[in-house]
Structure formats: structure tokens, C-alpha cells
Design a protein around this motif. Structure first.
Motif, PDB file in Angstrom:
ATOM      1  N   GLN A  92       3.525   5.333  -2.065  1.00  0.00           N
ATOM      2  CA  GLN A  92       4.634   4.807  -2.858  1.00  0.00           C
ATOM      3  C   GLN A  92       5.128   3.469  -2.297  1.00  0.00           C
ATOM      4  OE1 GLN A  92       4.740   8.262  -1.938  1.00  0.00           O
ATOM      5  NE2 GLN A  92       3.803   8.686  -3.901  1.00  0.00           N
ATOM      6  N   GLN A 109       6.364   3.094   0.527  1.00  0.00           N
ATOM      7  CA  GLN A 109       7.523   3.361   1.375  1.00  0.00           C
ATOM      8  C   GLN A 109       7.093   3.537   2.827  1.00  0.00           C
ATOM      9  OE1 GLN A 109       8.615   7.143  -0.346  1.00  0.00           O
ATOM     10  NE2 GLN A 109      10.237   6.248  -1.590  1.00  0.00           N
ATOM     11  N   ARG A 110       7.955   3.116   3.760  1.00  0.00           N
ATOM     12  CA  ARG A 110       7.743   3.491   5.155  1.00  0.00           C
ATOM     13  C   ARG A 110       8.107   4.970   5.316  1.00  0.00           C
ATOM     14  NH1 ARG A 110      11.401   0.574   8.788  1.00  0.00           N
ATOM     15  NH2 ARG A 110      10.056   1.151  10.519  1.00  0.00           N
ATOM     16  N   PRO A 162       2.443   0.943  -6.515  1.00  0.00           N
ATOM     17  CA  PRO A 162       3.364   0.779  -7.645  1.00  0.00           C
ATOM     18  C   PRO A 162       4.063  -0.563  -7.594  1.00  0.00           C
ATOM     19  CG  PRO A 162       3.701   2.913  -6.584  1.00  0.00           C
ATOM     20  CD  PRO A 162       2.723   2.162  -5.739  1.00  0.00           C
ATOM     21  N   GLY A 170       6.282  -3.580  -7.309  1.00  0.00           N
ATOM     22  CA  GLY A 170       7.600  -3.868  -6.743  1.00  0.00           C
ATOM     23  C   GLY A 170       7.985  -3.034  -5.527  1.00  0.00           C
ATOM     24  N   ALA A 171       7.298  -1.905  -5.329  1.00  0.00           N
ATOM     25  CA  ALA A 171       7.720  -0.974  -4.285  1.00  0.00           C
ATOM     26  C   ALA A 171       7.514  -1.562  -2.891  1.00  0.00           C
ATOM     27  CB  ALA A 171       6.972   0.349  -4.424  1.00  0.00           C
ATOM     28  N   SER A 196       9.896  -4.406  -2.145  1.00  0.00           N
ATOM     29  CA  SER A 196      11.228  -3.891  -1.856  1.00  0.00           C
ATOM     30  C   SER A 196      11.283  -3.334  -0.433  1.00  0.00           C
ATOM     31  CB  SER A 196      11.547  -2.822  -2.911  1.00  0.00           C
ATOM     32  OG  SER A 196      12.563  -1.987  -2.488  1.00  0.00           O
ATOM     33  N   PHE A 234      13.625  -5.090   2.484  1.00  0.00           N
ATOM     34  CA  PHE A 234      14.653  -4.266   3.132  1.00  0.00           C
ATOM     35  C   PHE A 234      14.456  -4.265   4.642  1.00  0.00           C
ATOM     36  CE2 PHE A 234      16.580  -0.389   4.688  1.00  0.00           C
ATOM     37  CZ  PHE A 234      17.777  -0.342   4.001  1.00  0.00           C
ATOM     38  N   LEU A 236      16.431   2.691   8.901  1.00  0.00           N
ATOM     39  CA  LEU A 236      15.702   3.838   8.350  1.00  0.00           C
ATOM     40  C   LEU A 236      15.016   4.661   9.428  1.00  0.00           C
ATOM     41  CD1 LEU A 236      14.037   2.679   5.002  1.00  0.00           C
ATOM     42  CD2 LEU A 236      16.361   3.483   5.448  1.00  0.00           C
ATOM     43  N   PHE A 237      14.285   4.006  10.335  1.00  0.00           N
ATOM     44  CA  PHE A 237      13.464   4.795  11.260  1.00  0.00           C
ATOM     45  C   PHE A 237      13.644   4.419  12.738  1.00  0.00           C
ATOM     46  CE2 PHE A 237      11.403   4.998   7.113  1.00  0.00           C
ATOM     47  CZ  PHE A 237      11.372   6.375   6.951  1.00  0.00           C
TER      48      PHE A 237
END
Lengths: 424, 424
Positions: free
Chosen positions: B244, B246-247, B305, B307-308, B311, B315, B327-328
Motif C-alpha cells: 500500500q 505505507q511504512r 496505488p 499517490g500512496a 504521501s 510525511f 510513526l515508527f
């Protein structure tokens, strides 16, 4: 406590009466894709092939099913309708794997209906010659030095009785979700769940008795975990986010899948984000734990990392407005931007919400319910069925698989044990 | 293939010589927090308390360790230096749980050094009265009807020999990562990994032999999975993203943790995103699979996907510029914005990169190596040690725990078996 849902398909009379087409193949494909890694293909195949006949058998025994369909509820419906969606058949990724059909066959009682399934079968049993020993605990098995099970020791109010098992002993004692020590060993996360779906006897003693007789066990780490936060279904339009303010699943997935993903992959930390448009009071005691006029305010209330939730909502909204969810493929009718203030977060952490858990692993059995040893050889005279075994679902759960498992493979175990008794 | 890293701490001579302070408590706290749910606290406690003496014992046996420290490499270093970081002690969340110290004690051979540990111990063994049977397979155990193990059947080039076991039999046959059938049953994801870390004998036969003698097994589903993509360490500045975009983890975590999270929680689908500033050729055959002048172009190349990824990078960059990773919690010196085009993606999918896997579960044993049955009672005369048992790590792995486990608890098993033989 059982909901009385039996997972059946392939074109049962009930499915047909409600206007649904289904096939053995579609049911098989859905189960193989959804029940978890390391599943028993032979069991699943036999179950799908025998599913239509098994429904008829249940009806023949006097189990009542009403030939009507109820939409919009996970698990047993509030009505006495007979057919519901009890899994993730309609949603990504399963909708791409197999033609969806509702397969939750619910006994005709409003609300939890398991008691009616049980009483119907018990009434039928009373017409047979079977002797039933109530208030009786089996606390030991008799085993020859060759390993065969030839009897059991029973205890009733302090009195002990030894029973010779001609055909065999069938262990049908359920799972072990009430045994804290076993949970600690096999999957401590189960202990974080607020609700253990269990009868008093689900203490694992039957599984342990089998293991002590040399049985192999399988998938003792696997759980069914339900997070029923999307009831009513309109709440599926919310966004389930984790500690990082990220989404991690299509929220229209069955609540069994939501629970599994949240407990096992997000450490039981999540919130369902809603806006004023879609908010409705959830069932099962789920509660709003934060409200804000903007996503930023909401995130601050929740203590989420700055900007993360806002970024998640913006990204989702932008695509949802075009009818798309490129990250997780949530589908219509639950795909819509969240834009109407105030925004709220429904608490889905293990600490503050309902996680309903039970164990899926148990004794290793073949398709005839024969208990297997570490070399996959049957232990003569030892059988098992239901949640005391590792059955159809070994990680991914759809409602009705346990009642299906127990009744279908329990019948097979009974049949073989009975044949064996005639050979003695 | 073994790297020759032994996980030891609490203030060993080697740690002290290299200028590091460590304590039994810090080592215990780190292990309890990191080795996975359902770990055996008694084993971990004993191991930490005995760690300093165990190091001295290894040195006394002639195992060479050089009293020098090597920074910047996971697992065994390219040099013959003796001390390395072999876990996630320095990074979130463990740095907040226990004072970090490097605990990878590496045998003094450049590169994989396990062979030197083995040959050192074998040389020492040759000075004792122990008889060694090479090219010999144990294919059965002799067990009394009471369950005690009293002997073993050995096969050497077709000749069979029966051996009376006075003190007992110790199973030390390693894990089962070469047994496809067991992997399919317990954790099929292991089969997706491109590299099985194993000697030829890691076929699970010893574990099965124990189970057939009535042993309980634990954590057979648990794996050690390494994804060594952040070698050299400068690559820890990259962003590991999932399907996705994402991290999902702090990239400075030990490669054992990266592998575990990626295989088990992200389905073995990930890419390490780098910019031109931090890119350096990774080791172990990891390769760039996409390059783009912008994150958008890169994401398009990867089929992520829309734009993911952009983004995610925006961020991250915004916060990294302020020295933060909300986040992490990735930490300095690996926390910096990725801004210099071109951008690249290093393929970390199971299909196209190195995942090094071995199994962590095995026979249930107590702290003296006695094999336990389903009721947690020792099976008289049956012992086990090393990866044939469920040991220190039951899910979260730091390098050196297996050699530590095998030698430490193997010694205890040997000691007790030897005492037993004198009582006969």
C-alpha cells in the motif's frame, strides 16, 4: 452462547429457496483462500462436497431453518431468518477468488440460536438406544501397550465407573480458550481479548487427554477473533486505523477478519474513524472515545502521531470520491468520503472494546475423525470432532464453520466408531 | 553455514574489554521484550544469569574470541572482531525497555565462523573418553511401557547397532526447515523464503522421534526470518514500504525483525525506498527493481496505488527534517529526509530477494533439557537441546540465540544425563 450459524453451501435447499446460486467449487475456492495457511484440503473438499446433503440431514433430524434471507447483519440475525452472509465472500480479495454466495445457515430462532440446534439434535438422540451420561466427567482413557484405546474412566458425583469402548472413544470437548496456561503457551494474545466464546468445559482437558494418549496436535496457536464494531453495517463506511493513524484493511471485511488483523497484526490497537454523516450507535458496547471538529483535533484527542490521521483521511477521501479505494479495495455501498464534522473515533483497542475469541487448533484427525499420532497413523479406537480438533478453519474464520465442522466430521467419526464396534 | 555468533551478556569479559557495560537485568529485559509471545521465562532467566560463566566456559574449551568491537554490521562481521550488535537493542521499542549493549560474541574468524566454534569444541571432545559415531543415523528409540527411554537403534552404512542408554538419549538434531511437509502443516510461509538456513540434517526427524515417544512440542509455527537488506547500515536510512506504499517498521531494526515483520505481517511484499544520497549497493544480491525522477514516477514503476508512496515520503521527510519519526521512531544516524533524485526501490519481495529462514519451535523441554510430555512431566531418559527444542526465542530472534541455546542448555542436558548414568 453459540449463534446457531452453520456454514454450508454448494446450493443447499435453503440457498436455492432464497434465490441464491452456489456451487461446490465456489465454496471450496472461498474456503481454501480464507481459512488460513496450512489448512487441510482433504477435509475442506469433503466438507464442500457433502454440504448440501449435510443440510438435508440436519433438517431431517428436526433442526428448524426458515427459508428466508436476512441482509445487513454479521453472525446470527435478530430475526428468525435462515440465511445470512457469515464471512467475507463479497469483499476483496475473496470476491475476486470465488463467486460469492451467503452460506450462513441459521437455526430458526431470533438471536443466538445454538441452543435450538442442540436441543433439536438431543431430542432426536432421545429416540435412539444411545445411553447418555449427564454430569459425568471422563478423566482417563485406557490404552493398551500397543497404543489402542479400549475404554474410559468416568466420574459422576464422586463415583467412578470404567467403561469398555467397543468401537472407540470420541473426544468432542471443544477448544481450550478457558485454559490460561495453554493460551500463555500457544498464543498469549488471546488473553488480551475481553470475551472468550466458550462453554464451561472449554478447558482443553479433552485435547490434553488425547495428547497424553500419543495424539499429535495442530495449529494450537490459531484463533478466531471477532471485532464486531461494524454492526450495523453502515459503520463499514468508517476507517479502521492503527497506532500510526494508518488504515490496514478494507473495513467491509467480515468482523472475524477485522478482529484477526487487528489483534494479530496491529497488536490490538485500532480505532474506527467516523464522521457525522455515517455515525450511528454501534452495538456490543463499542463507544466513541474521542470527537473533534477536524481530523487534526480528533488525532490530538487520540494521541496519534501529528498529521498521520489527517493524511490517511485526505488520501481516502480523494479516492473514495471517485469510487476507488486503491489501498484496500473497500467496495460500494460502504465507500464514501468522510467529510462532515464532527469526526469521531470508536475505540477498538483490546482494553476498551469487545474482542470475541476462541481457539481453532486441536487434535490432529483424518477425515473420518480418527485421531492421528506424530507419524500421522491413527490411534486405534480414538476419535475426535469439533473444536477439540484442528478442523476446517486454521486461522481465517467465517461464522458457522465450527458447528459445521463438529456436526459433519462428528457424524463421520460416529459412523466409523460404530462400524468398528460391530467388528469386535 | 553458521555465523558463529553467540548471544551472551550481563558483563562478559569480552564486553568489558571492549568498554561496554551490561547487566543480567538489562539482558533479561531485552530478551523478554523481544523473543516473542509465550517465551519460557525460567529458561531466559537462567540463561542470563549463567551467561558470563558460559562465555568463560567456551573460552576454556579453546573457542577463540578476539577482544575487539566491530560497528556497523549485522550478524558476523567481515573481520575477526569479537563483539557486534546482533539484535535490536539500540532501536525502538527496545531501547526504551532496557539499557542497550552489544551481545553478539563472534568466534575469531572473518566471515561465517560457526565451523570454528564447532571444530574447537570437537577438538576438546577428542581429549575425553566420549565415543563418537560418525556417519551414523539414529532411527528408533527404545521405550519401556512406562515411557522411559532406555536405548537407541543406530545405523551405519546399512549395519544396525542397538545401544543401551544408561543416562539417557539427548536429541540435538536441529530444526525442521528442510521438511516441506512439516512446514506446510505448521507455517507454510517459510516455504516462500528463498534461503533455508540449515544443515542437511535439519529435517525434523529428531523432533518427530521425540514426539512419537510422547513428547509435547511447542511453537512449531514460529520462525526466524532475516531480511538483510540494510547492509551496509547506511541503507537503514531508506524507507521500507508495503503493497500500500505505507511504512510498517523502523528501518533501523535488526534484520531479523525486518524479515519477521515483512514475511509474517506484510505477506512478504515490500520495497526499500532510497534516494540518490543514501543509495549504496546492497549486499546479498538485493537489487534495484525500479527508478524514478520523482516518488510518483517510482510508484508508477512499482505499480503501487496512486499517490500512496508520495504521501508516505512527504510525511516522513517533513518530520525527519526535524529529527522526528512519529510513526515508527527510527533514530539518528539513520533518520534523514529522502529528497535527492533519482529515487530507487530495492526489491524486498520473497520472490526476488533473500529471506533467510529457519524454524524456532521443537520439543518441549525443561531448563535441564529433559523432554516433557503433554502433562509437562519429564520423559525419563529423554533429553533434547538446540533447535530440536523450543528454546529461548519463540518468535523474535536476535542472532546468536541458537548457538547460545544449544551450547548452554546442551551442557545442562549432558550434565543431568551423566548424573543419571552414575545412578544406574
Amino acid at each position: 452462547m453459540s449463534g446457531g450459524v452453520v456454514y454450508l453451501g454448494g446450493g443447499t435447499k435453503l440457498q436455492t429457496a432464497c434465490g441464491f446460486e452456489d456451487s461446490t467449487e465456489a465454496m471450496f475456492d472461498y474456503l481454501m483462500a480464507s481459512v488460513g495457511d496450512g489448512s487441510d484440503e482433504a477435509k475442506i473438499k469433503l466438507y464442500c462436497e457433502g454440504s448440501v446433503a449435510h443440510y438435508d440431514w440436519l433438517v431431517d433430524q428436526g433442526v428448524p431453518f426458515k427459508e428466508t434471507y436476512y441482509y445487513g447483519y454479521s453472525g446470527e440475525p435478530p430475526t428468525d431468518d435462515g440465511l445470512v452472509w457469515s464471512g467475507s465472500e463479497q469483499v476483496y480479495p475473496y470476491c475476486d477468488v470465488a463467486t460469492p454466495a451467503p452460506r450462513g445457515h441459521v437455526v430458526a430462532v431470533p438471536g443466538p440460536a445454538g441452543h435450538k440446534l442442540m436441543s433439536s439434535l438431543c431430542e432426536k438422540l432421545a429416540t435412539t438406544q444411545a445411553e447418555i451420561a449427564l454430569n459425568t466427567v471422563c478423566d482417563a482413557l485406557y490404552q493398551t501397550t500397543d497404543g489402542a484405546i479400549i475404554g474410559a474412566r468416568l466420574r459422576t458425583f464422586g463415583e467412578t465407573r470404567n467403561v469398555r469402548a467397543l468401537g472407540g472413544v470420541i473426544i468432542a470437548t471443544g477448544g481450550f480458550v478457558l485454559n490460561d496456561e495453554m493460551l500463555e503457551t500457544y498464543n498469549p494474545k488471546a488473553k488480551d481479548c475481553s470475551m472468550r466464546v466458550a462453554a464451561d468445559g472449554d478447558d482443553g482437558s479433552g485435547i490434553q487427554m488425547g495428547m497424553q494418549a500419543g495424539a499429535d496436535s495442530l495449529h494450537l496457536d490459531k484463533l478466531s477473533v471477532s471485532l464486531p464494531v461494524t454492526q450495523p453495517w453502515s459503520l463499514k463506511s468508517g476507517l479502521l486505523v492503527n497506532d500510526q493513524g494508518q488504515r490496514f484493511i478494507n473495513e467491509d471485511a467480515y468482523y472475524g477478519r477485522l478482529g484477526e488483523q487487528t489483534l494479530l497484526h496491529q497488536n490490538g490497537r485500532a480505532w474506527l474513524i467516523v464522521d457525522d454523516e455515517i455515525y450511528t450507535k454501534p452495538e456490543y458496547g463499542f463507544e466513541l472515545c474521542a470527537v473533534g471538529e477536524t481530523p487534526i483535533e480528533l488525532a490530538r484527542e487520540l494521541g496519534l502521531p501529528e498529521g498521520a490521521l489527517e493524511s490517511t483521511i485526505d488520501f481516502f477521501n480523494e479516492h473514495a470520491a471517485r469510487g476507488e479505494d486503491p489501498l484496500f479495495h473497500k467496495r460500494e455501498p460502504f465507500l464514501m468520503p468522510l467529510t462532515k464534522a464532527p469526526f469521531g473515533a470508536i475505540d477498538c483497542t483490546t482494553q476498551n472494546s469487545r474482542y470475541a475469541v476462541f481457539t481453532l487448533g486441536g487434535l490432529a484427525t483424518d477425515v473420518d475423525g480418527q485421531v492421528l499420532d506424530a507419524k500421522s497413523r491413527p490411534i486405534p479406537g480414538l476419535f475426535a470432532a469439533g473444536r477439540a480438533t484442528s478442523g476446517l478453519a486454521v486461522g481465517g474464520y467465517s461464522s458457522g464453520l465450527s458447528l459445521g465442522d463438529g456436526t459433519f466430521f462428528g457424524r463421520r467419526a460416529g459412523r466409523l466408531a460404530s462400524e468398528r464396534s460391530r467388528q469386535v
